[in-house]
Design an enzyme around this catalytic site. Structure first.
Site, PDB file in Angstrom:
ATOM      1  N   ILE A 179       0.862  -1.348  -0.012  1.00  0.00           N
ATOM      2  CA  ILE A 179       0.109  -0.071  -0.021  1.00  0.00           C
ATOM      3  C   ILE A 179       0.776   1.264  -0.194  1.00  0.00           C
ATOM      4  O   ILE A 179       1.789   1.395   0.862  1.00  0.00           O
ATOM      5  CB  ILE A 179      -0.852   0.016   1.215  1.00  0.00           C
ATOM      6  N   CYS A 180       0.606   2.106  -0.909  1.00  0.00           N
ATOM      7  CA  CYS A 180       1.309   3.284  -1.180  1.00  0.00           C
ATOM      8  C   CYS A 180       2.832   3.027  -1.195  1.00  0.00           C
ATOM      9  O   CYS A 180       3.496   2.373  -1.938  1.00  0.00           O
ATOM     10  CB  CYS A 180       0.849   4.381  -0.094  1.00  0.00           C
ATOM     11  N   MET A 181       3.579   3.759  -0.271  1.00  0.00           N
ATOM     12  CA  MET A 181       5.059   3.463   0.096  1.00  0.00           C
ATOM     13  C   MET A 181       5.411   1.992   0.414  1.00  0.00           C
ATOM     14  O   MET A 181       6.467   1.435  -0.434  1.00  0.00           O
ATOM     15  CB  MET A 181       5.555   4.293   1.017  1.00  0.00           C
ATOM     16  N   GLY A 187       3.862  -0.352  -1.181  1.00  0.00           N
ATOM     17  CA  GLY A 187       3.670  -0.971  -2.242  1.00  0.00           C
ATOM     18  C   GLY A 187       5.023  -0.958  -3.158  1.00  0.00           C
ATOM     19  O   GLY A 187       5.531  -1.581  -3.749  1.00  0.00           O
TER      20      GLY A 187
END
Lengths: 294, 389
Positions: free
Chosen positions: B153-155, B157
């Site tokens: 998720i986000c960073m 990811g």
């Protein structure tokens, strides 16, 4: 021929004679009772005798000095020095005043420049120029005093204190400009809202619900913020504020470090050193652990 | 005398009509606010099965599905270092964690904890090749497997993309959600601002990057909505107990932010935001080049159409740069957080992931080791469209 009583030599001689008489009588008065009548020793005993002895010796020393100074040869040599003194004092004072006036003149000149600088900006309407003017005045005129080289044993501490004050002032200036910039969309949104309401009123289409007024305003505000945020001016001011804050943080930590160093606690610098060492040690252990598993 | 341009009297009359309603609402709101409220977040039970320094590995208790219901390959979810993973389990009925468990996913999740000053020297390498790799090894060993599924998720990811490129053999399927990989885009303000950030100065001054500073930065991305409209919305609904509870849950999550380890932040900003090295296969982590072509496992890539933090332009290049032949891009009609918490996405996001994983989980058995041939697809879900197919 009338004797010139006002001559410094005569005056000092008279004063010295009277001083010698004074110390002589003082010494006698102090030591007198002891020699005249054998009064019993006070309860202070040896302690008080020592005090009396010390006082007596001081008085005798003053008496000796006064007597010596009455001698004509001694007075002549003293006066040779005294005659030279006013000249030295005058010269010293003159130099001091000259420096002081020069310094004061510089200050006035600087103060004059402040007026010259601010004239170029409009202070009647608070706008960006006000912040630029303040930054310029501070950076050009006041800041240099905080950067005056410090001397002596505590120079490093004073330097850090000066740096802290300087960075704090710069940060405050940058922050004020940044906050003002953030306020601009608000101001503009009210103006646009006013125009829009005028237009709606003319068209007899004013919203029925107060919610609609709010929604209209917040949309205008959002638009203005977006325009501002995409501008290079905003990015510049944001960058400047961040840099000023970072510089202030560093200066503040350096100054606080000096104070913490006096306490029996480790400083942040000490701890960072330790953390770094710990980090590399742990990393090494983990690598060894991993390689031994494989 | 000139007639006033704005009919103030008329506007005030309309406002006063609403004032009565507001007064009634305020009265009811006070009763709601002083009454006991259920604002607990991350309430789904879990066990901490692995711990290393500040980092914990959570294992959620599956509701004991029958052997054919549950997925055989466990899923490890890696959250960002900014904010906390509790967002995936924010409230009952809107919990990605709950949906995953319902779908039979054996779920593990990384809790990065709260970095302290002693963590300031930790790099991306320490997070990816250190903590993440140790946790993957732990799960593999526990389940006696050679591969697991990975979702970021986000960073987090971005970390998963780096990990999958460096350790492709350990990952069966990769899911990236709102994951920035291409940083050379002017779509989001964050990307514009980050280009000018003097990260060296910042890290040297702060050590770790303070969460409050970052949160302030995020609020500044849209102050009209995030600092004004959001709370106006709250005041309009504060007589609604459920609304208040959910609002407070979100507030709890959004301002529960750990600091970011300084050296990790430095490398992330320099290599990604400033030089855009990852998407060009030029980034180095732990002395090794991150080559996206080594990502040969199936890849599912989610992003939000209206994401102001990680815009579509930062996410949609990834699938074309990896070595995998089985990739899918899904653009949801929402923002950065909406993907996980909006009621609409709850019906689309987690079920799609579960379905996608199940198809690939069962594949090996069905095809006796031969993989089904799949291509590269891109789906954009607009409001008018139905559920994901």
């Amino acid at each position: 021929m009338v004797e010139d009583n006002s001559a410094p030599e005569t005056l000092l001689e008279a004063w010295m004679k009277s001083a010698t008489r004074f110390w002589d009588s003082m010494a006698k008065a102090w030591t007198g009772p002891l020699s005249a009548s054998e009064t019993p020793k006070p309860p202070g005993g040896a302690h008080e005798s020592r005090a009396r002895e010390s006082m007596g010796s001081t008085l005798r020393m003053w008496q000796t000095i006064s007597s010596t100074m009455i001698e004509p040869g001694a007075m002549d040599s003293l006066f040779q020095g005294i005659n030279a003194l006013p000249e030295v004092l005058t010269k010293t004072a003159q130099t001091g005043w000259e420096k002081f006036f020069a310094f004061q003149r510089q200050w006035f000149e600087r103060a004059g420049k402040i007026g010259e600088r601010t004239e170029a900006y409009k202070f009647d309407n608070l706008d960006q120029d006000a912040f630029r003017a303040w930054a310029e005045i501070y950076e050009e005129e006041f800041r240099k005093f905080l950067n005056v080289p410090q001397l002596g044993l505590t120079r490093a501490y004073q330097e850090r204190m000066g740096r802290f004050t300087d960075r704090f002032n710069l940060f405050q200036g940058a922050m004020a400009q940044f906050i003002y910039l953030l306020y601009l969309p608000m101001e503009k949104s009210f103006k646009v809202m006013q125009e829009r309401l005028e237009a709606l009123s003319r068209e007899k289409q004013l919203p029925e619900n107060s919610q609609d007024y709010y929604r209209m305003w917040v949309k205008i505000l959002e638009g203005h913020f977006m325009t501002l945020f995409k501008s290079s001016e905003y990015t510049q001011v944001l960058g400047k504020t961040l840099s000023a804050m970072e510089d202030f943080m560093v200066a503040k930590n350096e100054m606080l470090q000096d104070f913490v160093q006096m306490l029996p606690v480790p400083t942040q610098k000490d701890m960072d050193g330790l953390y770094k060492e710990l980090y590399f040690l742990k990393r090494r252990v983990k690598q060894l652990e991993k390689s031994s598993r494989q | 005398m000139a007639e006033p341009k704005i009919p103030i009297d008329l506007i005030l009359k309309r406002l006063s009509e609403d004032a009565d309603k507001a007064q009634t609402r305020a009265q009811k709101a006070s009763e709601v606010l002083i009454a006991p409220l259920d604002t607990e977040i991350a309430s789904t039970p879990y066990d901490v099965v692995y711990e290393e320094d500040r980092v914990k590995l959570k294992h959620y208790n599956r509701a004991a599905p029958s052997p054919d219901e549950g997925l055989k390959t466990p899923l490890l979810v890696v959250y960002a270092l900014i904010n906390r993973e509790t967002m995936l389990d924010l409230q009952p009925g809107r919990s990605v964690v709950h949906s995953f468990l319902e779908s039979g996913i054996d779920l593990y999740m990384v809790d990065w904890g709260y970095p302290s000053r002693k963590d300031r020297f930790l790099t991306i390498d320490d997070h990816v090749n250190g903590y993440m790799d140790n946790m993957v090894d732990f799960i593999l060993e526990k389940h006696n497997l050679t591969q697991i599924n990975l979702m970021g998720i986000c960073m987090g990811g971005t970390f998963c993309v780096i990990y999958s490129a460096l350790h492709p053999k350990k990952i069966k399927n990769l899911i990236t959600t709102v994951t920035p990989t291409n940083f050379d885009t002017d779509q989001g303000l964050l990307h514009i601002w980050m280009k000018d950030v003097d990260v060296d100065r910042m890290v040297d001054a702060f050590g770790n990057i303070p969460a409050d500073l970052m949160n302030f930065g995020f609020l500044l991305l849209n102050p009209a909505r995030l600092m004004i409209d959001k709370y106006v919305g709250f005041s309009e609904n504060m007589d609604n107990k459920t609304f208040v509870e959910n609002f407070v849950r979100m507030e709890k999550w959004i301002f529960d932010s750990p600091d970011v380890p300084g050296e990790t932040f430095r490398q992330f900003v320099k290599d990604c935001y400033h030089k855009n090295l990852l998407i060009q296969n030029k980034m180095e982590v732990g002395g090794e080049r991150v080559d996206l072509r080594k990502i040969t496992m199936p890849l599912l890539n989610f992003y939000g159409q209206y994401d102001h933090l990680v815009p579509p332009g930062a996410c949609d290049l990834l699938t074309s740069k990896v070595g995998s032949k089985d990739t899918e891009d899904i653009c949801l009609d929402t923002g950065h957080i909406g993907i996980y918490v909006s009621s609409k996405c709850q019906k689309e996001f987690a079920p799609k992931i579960a379905r996608w994983l199940r198809e690939r989980d069962e594949e090996k058995e069905r095809t006796s080791g031969k993989k089904t041939k799949r291509g590269k697809t891109r789906t954009s879900l607009k409001k008018a469209k139905g559920s994901i197919t």
